[in-house]
Design a protein around this motif. Structure first.
Motif, PDB file in Angstrom:
ATOM      1  N   ILE A 211     -14.918  -6.468  -1.788  1.00 42.57           N
ATOM      2  CA  ILE A 211     -15.444  -7.447  -2.741  1.00 42.57           C
ATOM      3  C   ILE A 211     -15.076  -7.048  -4.162  1.00 42.57           C
ATOM      4  O   ILE A 211     -14.670  -7.876  -4.978  1.00 42.57           O
ATOM      5  CB  ILE A 211     -16.971  -7.579  -2.578  1.00 42.57           C
ATOM      6  CG1 ILE A 211     -17.297  -8.056  -1.157  1.00 42.57           C
ATOM      7  CG2 ILE A 211     -17.544  -8.524  -3.624  1.00 42.57           C
ATOM      8  CD1 ILE A 211     -18.768  -8.087  -0.842  1.00 42.57           C
ATOM      9  N   ILE A 212     -15.222  -5.769  -4.467  1.00 39.20           N
ATOM     10  CA  ILE A 212     -14.801  -5.233  -5.763  1.00 39.20           C
ATOM     11  C   ILE A 212     -13.647  -4.267  -5.513  1.00 39.20           C
ATOM     12  O   ILE A 212     -13.760  -3.347  -4.705  1.00 39.20           O
ATOM     13  CB  ILE A 212     -15.960  -4.502  -6.473  1.00 39.20           C
ATOM     14  CG1 ILE A 212     -17.051  -5.493  -6.849  1.00 39.20           C
ATOM     15  CG2 ILE A 212     -15.455  -3.783  -7.720  1.00 39.20           C
ATOM     16  CD1 ILE A 212     -18.221  -4.879  -7.572  1.00 39.20           C
ATOM     17  N   LYS A 213     -12.543  -4.521  -6.217  1.00 40.57           N
ATOM     18  CA  LYS A 213     -11.360  -3.704  -6.015  1.00 40.57           C
ATOM     19  C   LYS A 213     -11.100  -2.865  -7.267  1.00 40.57           C
ATOM     20  O   LYS A 213     -11.410  -3.275  -8.377  1.00 40.57           O
ATOM     21  CB  LYS A 213     -10.155  -4.594  -5.715  1.00 40.57           C
ATOM     22  CG  LYS A 213     -10.323  -5.415  -4.429  1.00 40.57           C
ATOM     23  CD  LYS A 213      -9.116  -6.290  -4.171  1.00 40.57           C
ATOM     24  CE  LYS A 213      -9.292  -7.090  -2.887  1.00 40.57           C
ATOM     25  NZ  LYS A 213      -8.126  -7.965  -2.611  1.00 40.57           N
ATOM     26  N   ASP A 214     -10.512  -1.695  -7.042  1.00 47.30           N
ATOM     27  CA  ASP A 214     -10.176  -0.830  -8.161  1.00 47.30           C
ATOM     28  C   ASP A 214      -9.095  -1.482  -8.999  1.00 47.30           C
ATOM     29  O   ASP A 214      -8.147  -2.081  -8.474  1.00 47.30           O
ATOM     30  CB  ASP A 214      -9.684   0.529  -7.645  1.00 47.30           C
ATOM     31  CG  ASP A 214     -10.794   1.302  -6.951  1.00 47.30           C
ATOM     32  OD1 ASP A 214     -11.917   1.270  -7.471  1.00 47.30           O
ATOM     33  OD2 ASP A 214     -10.527   1.914  -5.911  1.00 47.30           O
ATOM     34  N   ARG A 215      -9.231  -1.365 -10.289  1.00 47.78           N
ATOM     35  CA  ARG A 215      -8.266  -1.975 -11.200  1.00 47.78           C
ATOM     36  C   ARG A 215      -7.003  -1.125 -11.293  1.00 47.78           C
ATOM     37  O   ARG A 215      -6.991   0.052 -10.957  1.00 47.78           O
ATOM     38  CB  ARG A 215      -8.876  -2.140 -12.584  1.00 47.78           C
ATOM     39  CG  ARG A 215     -10.065  -3.094 -12.637  1.00 47.78           C
ATOM     40  CD  ARG A 215     -10.580  -3.178 -14.052  1.00 47.78           C
ATOM     41  NE  ARG A 215     -10.972  -1.839 -14.530  1.00 47.78           N
ATOM     42  CZ  ARG A 215     -11.230  -1.559 -15.806  1.00 47.78           C
ATOM     43  NH1 ARG A 215     -11.122  -2.488 -16.723  1.00 47.78           N
ATOM     44  NH2 ARG A 215     -11.581  -0.348 -16.157  1.00 47.78           N
ATOM     45  N   GLY A 229      -0.956   7.119  -3.825  1.00 51.11           N
ATOM     46  CA  GLY A 229      -0.202   8.138  -3.121  1.00 51.11           C
ATOM     47  C   GLY A 229       1.197   8.324  -3.665  1.00 51.11           C
ATOM     48  O   GLY A 229       2.152   8.534  -2.892  1.00 51.11           O
ATOM     49  N   THR A 230       1.350   8.233  -4.979  1.00 50.22           N
ATOM     50  CA  THR A 230       2.651   8.384  -5.618  1.00 50.22           C
ATOM     51  C   THR A 230       2.465   9.076  -6.960  1.00 50.22           C
ATOM     52  O   THR A 230       1.329   9.338  -7.372  1.00 50.22           O
ATOM     53  CB  THR A 230       3.312   7.005  -5.817  1.00 50.22           C
ATOM     54  OG1 THR A 230       4.596   7.181  -6.410  1.00 50.22           O
ATOM     55  CG2 THR A 230       2.461   6.130  -6.716  1.00 50.22           C
ATOM     56  N   THR A 231       3.568   9.397  -7.625  1.00 51.95           N
ATOM     57  CA  THR A 231       3.478  10.014  -8.955  1.00 51.95           C
ATOM     58  C   THR A 231       3.916   9.053 -10.050  1.00 51.95           C
ATOM     59  O   THR A 231       3.841   9.393 -11.232  1.00 51.95           O
ATOM     60  CB  THR A 231       4.344  11.276  -9.031  1.00 51.95           C
ATOM     61  OG1 THR A 231       5.697  10.956  -8.679  1.00 51.95           O
ATOM     62  CG2 THR A 231       3.810  12.354  -8.097  1.00 51.95           C
ATOM     63  N   VAL A 232       4.357   7.857  -9.681  1.00 49.46           N
ATOM     64  CA  VAL A 232       4.709   6.798 -10.641  1.00 49.46           C
ATOM     65  C   VAL A 232       4.021   5.518 -10.161  1.00 49.46           C
ATOM     66  O   VAL A 232       4.220   5.116  -9.000  1.00 49.46           O
ATOM     67  CB  VAL A 232       6.233   6.573 -10.726  1.00 49.46           C
ATOM     68  CG1 VAL A 232       6.547   5.452 -11.712  1.00 49.46           C
ATOM     69  CG2 VAL A 232       6.941   7.860 -11.142  1.00 49.46           C
ATOM     70  N   PRO A 233       3.208   4.881 -10.998  1.00 48.80           N
ATOM     71  CA  PRO A 233       2.501   3.679 -10.552  1.00 48.80           C
ATOM     72  C   PRO A 233       3.450   2.617  -9.996  1.00 48.80           C
ATOM     73  O   PRO A 233       4.550   2.400 -10.519  1.00 48.80           O
ATOM     74  CB  PRO A 233       1.807   3.188 -11.829  1.00 48.80           C
ATOM     75  CG  PRO A 233       1.647   4.415 -12.656  1.00 48.80           C
ATOM     76  CD  PRO A 233       2.850   5.256 -12.368  1.00 48.80           C
ATOM     77  N   LYS A 234       3.008   1.974  -8.952  1.00 55.42           N
ATOM     78  CA  LYS A 234       3.816   0.954  -8.282  1.00 55.42           C
ATOM     79  C   LYS A 234       4.202  -0.167  -9.239  1.00 55.42           C
ATOM     80  O   LYS A 234       5.350  -0.639  -9.237  1.00 55.42           O
ATOM     81  CB  LYS A 234       3.021   0.400  -7.093  1.00 55.42           C
ATOM     82  CG  LYS A 234       3.723  -0.694  -6.313  1.00 55.42           C
ATOM     83  CD  LYS A 234       2.818  -1.194  -5.193  1.00 55.42           C
ATOM     84  CE  LYS A 234       3.476  -2.370  -4.460  1.00 55.42           C
ATOM     85  NZ  LYS A 234       2.588  -2.908  -3.387  1.00 55.42           N
ATOM     86  N   PHE A 235       3.266  -0.576 -10.087  1.00 58.27           N
ATOM     87  CA  PHE A 235       3.534  -1.691 -11.001  1.00 58.27           C
ATOM     88  C   PHE A 235       4.611  -1.315 -12.017  1.00 58.27           C
ATOM     89  O   PHE A 235       5.431  -2.153 -12.398  1.00 58.27           O
ATOM     90  CB  PHE A 235       2.242  -2.102 -11.723  1.00 58.27           C
ATOM     91  CG  PHE A 235       2.412  -3.245 -12.678  1.00 58.27           C
ATOM     92  CD1 PHE A 235       2.744  -4.508 -12.220  1.00 58.27           C
ATOM     93  CD2 PHE A 235       2.260  -3.057 -14.043  1.00 58.27           C
ATOM     94  CE1 PHE A 235       2.912  -5.571 -13.105  1.00 58.27           C
ATOM     95  CE2 PHE A 235       2.430  -4.106 -14.931  1.00 58.27           C
ATOM     96  CZ  PHE A 235       2.755  -5.372 -14.462  1.00 58.27           C
ATOM     97  N   GLU A 273      -4.942  -6.908  -6.634  1.00 55.38           N
ATOM     98  CA  GLU A 273      -4.064  -6.472  -5.542  1.00 55.38           C
ATOM     99  C   GLU A 273      -3.570  -7.650  -4.722  1.00 55.38           C
ATOM    100  O   GLU A 273      -3.419  -7.570  -3.490  1.00 55.38           O
ATOM    101  CB  GLU A 273      -4.781  -5.448  -4.649  1.00 55.38           C
ATOM    102  CG  GLU A 273      -5.148  -4.156  -5.373  1.00 55.38           C
ATOM    103  CD  GLU A 273      -5.820  -3.142  -4.465  1.00 55.38           C
ATOM    104  OE1 GLU A 273      -6.014  -3.456  -3.274  1.00 55.38           O
ATOM    105  OE2 GLU A 273      -6.147  -2.051  -4.951  1.00 55.38           O
ATOM    106  N   GLU A 274      -3.353  -8.772  -5.413  1.00 52.87           N
ATOM    107  CA  GLU A 274      -2.786  -9.947  -4.758  1.00 52.87           C
ATOM    108  C   GLU A 274      -1.272  -9.758  -4.608  1.00 52.87           C
ATOM    109  O   GLU A 274      -0.625  -9.063  -5.382  1.00 52.87           O
ATOM    110  CB  GLU A 274      -3.074 -11.208  -5.589  1.00 52.87           C
ATOM    111  CG  GLU A 274      -4.551 -11.497  -5.800  1.00 52.87           C
ATOM    112  CD  GLU A 274      -5.205 -12.056  -4.553  1.00 52.87           C
ATOM    113  OE1 GLU A 274      -4.467 -12.466  -3.640  1.00 52.87           O
ATOM    114  OE2 GLU A 274      -6.448 -12.092  -4.497  1.00 52.87           O
ATOM    115  N   GLU A 275      -0.704 -10.426  -3.624  1.00 53.76           N
ATOM    116  CA  GLU A 275       0.739 -10.361  -3.421  1.00 53.76           C
ATOM    117  C   GLU A 275       1.442 -11.165  -4.514  1.00 53.76           C
ATOM    118  O   GLU A 275       1.054 -12.293  -4.818  1.00 53.76           O
ATOM    119  CB  GLU A 275       1.099 -10.912  -2.040  1.00 53.76           C
ATOM    120  CG  GLU A 275       0.655 -10.026  -0.885  1.00 53.76           C
ATOM    121  CD  GLU A 275       1.398  -8.691  -0.865  1.00 53.76           C
ATOM    122  OE1 GLU A 275       2.559  -8.650  -1.323  1.00 53.76           O
ATOM    123  OE2 GLU A 275       0.807  -7.694  -0.396  1.00 53.76           O
TER     124      GLU A 275
END
Length: 410
Positions: A211-215, A229-235, A273-275
């Motif tokens: 219901i509440i997702k981490d920003r 699980g990475t060292t560089v943000p996906k975005f 976290e929408e596609e």
């Protein structure tokens, strides 16, 4: 009447009351000069007799209207104090009533909540009283004769205090009129609220249920990388890839701003976290993608160049062997900061390879990314000086990034 220059407050009060203009049809009231009578008379604002001044010429200036400052223009004004307001006439009240034009009325000041005080800062004149209303309007009253203006100061202040006391008395009385049913209703509402609050799920439960997702925006870089699980943000990687795919030659890339509403829409999708696909037509403007990437770095709780190392980077830019010093500082960074910085500066190096078409230089990029990637924890220094250092540091790292990060020279 003889007035001593060194009057006590009690003596001044007894004498100024004798200056109140009284109705000629009424017999003069005896004036008590006994200190004990005066002190007893002043106990309890509600019991104190109301002071009414029939009228007198004073110099008046309005210096503020509802908080907006006005030019100070002194004018001789016939002032009348009533039980709850102060009236201003351009001439004596009797003359004003005789010559009053249809639709005209005197200016008035509601004395409920006003502040009355002596002032020497608002005017070079002597014997000046400042009246500040609850709406933010300010008036100055002045008389050359000190006992005269003192009389008005005391009377206006007394009237204002009485009005406040009366209001508080009525307010307290109204609170006592609440019925038992009202109290019971309030207790019932409180109990229902307590039950609702005690039964609501915890933040952890809401997060587990999705219901509440981490920003992503506004999340600490270390926490975000650990979560992904990475060292560089996906975005960050997604934006870099999109720009390198279709924006390297865009005029003013990273300097030109994208549509803020579209940037916020993209941010919302990322946080939820929408596609999404940055190649979609709604993100066709590459400046929206670059704007979102800059916003991501600006909203980090701690910048890409961490707070503890800000001063060290500033000192390093002045060193003779600055390349080695800055390289050493970069190696001290946490792994997510170091890797993200390496990906970003490699990307900016590619932007520079197309500088003839995108018209972006090392200086232009540093002006954009200097305050975006680093800032002091406390803004206690000179902002302009800090900005110069921020730009210089980013520009130097950009130029020397092959040496600092071990990148291939383009």
């Amino acid at each position: 009447m003889r007035i001593k220059s060194s009057q006590s407050s009690g003596e001044r009060l007894s004498q100024t009351k004798s200056m109140v203009l009284q109705d000629p049809d009424l017999p003069p009231k005896p004036i008590s000069r006994h200190r004990r009578n005066q002190s007893q008379h002043n106990i309890g604002g509600a019991a104190e007799s109301l002071v009414v001044l029939k009228g007198e010429y004073l110099n008046k200036a309005k210096i503020s209207d509802g908080g907006k400052k006005l030019r100070k223009n002194w004018a001789s004004t016939w002032v009348v104090l009533e039980t709850d307001k102060l009236l201003f006439y351009k001439e004596s009240k009797q003359e004003a009533l005789t010559n009053l034009k249809p639709g005209c009325s005197p200016d008035g000041v509601d004395l409920c909540g006003v502040v009355v005080e002596w002032t020497t800062e608002r005017s070079s004149r002597k014997n000046v009283v400042q009246i500040t209303t609850s709406s933010g309007s300010e008036f100055l009253l002045q008389a050359d004769n000190y006992p005269t203006i003192c009389k008005w100061h005391d009377a206006i202040k007394s009237t204002a205090d009485n009005l406040v006391s009366s209001f508080l008395f009525l307010f307290k009385s109204s609170k006592l009129t609440y019925s038992m049913s009202d109290s019971a209703d309030k207790i019932g509402v409180k109990n229902r609220l307590k039950k609702f609050i005690s039964r609501r799920p915890s933040m952890k439960t809401l997060q587990e249920k999705g219901i509440i997702k981490d920003r992503v925006f506004g999340c600490h870089l270390l926490a975000l990388c650990e979560r992904e699980g990475t060292t560089v943000p996906k975005f960050v990687r997604q934006c870099v890839e999109a720009v390198e795919k279709r924006g390297l030659e865009a005029d003013g890339i990273y300097r030109v701003s994208g549509n803020l509403a579209t940037i916020q829409k993209l941010r919302f999708l990322v946080d939820q976290e929408e596609e999404f696909n940055l190649d979609d037509s709604q993100w066709e403007d590459i400046h929206v993608v670059t704007g979102a990437l800059k916003m991501f770095f600006r909203e980090l709780p701690e910048p890409l160049f961490p707070f503890p190392l800000f001063e060290l980077f500033v000192e390093a830019i002045s060193e003779y062997t600055k390349v080695q010093v800055i390289k050493k500082l970069v190696l001290q960074l946490p792994k997510p900061n170091q890797d993200t910085m390496r990906v970003l500066f490699r990307h900016l190096q590619k932007i520079l390879t197309c500088s003839r078409k995108n018209l972006m230089s090392t200086q232009g990029i540093s002006i954009v990314f200097g305050p975006t990637l680093m800032w002091p924890e406390l803004d206690c220094g000179n902002m302009a000086v800090n900005m110069v250092y921020q730009n210089q540091i980013v520009e130097f790292i950009l130029i020397e990034s092959p040496e600092i990060f071990g990148l291939e020279k383009k």
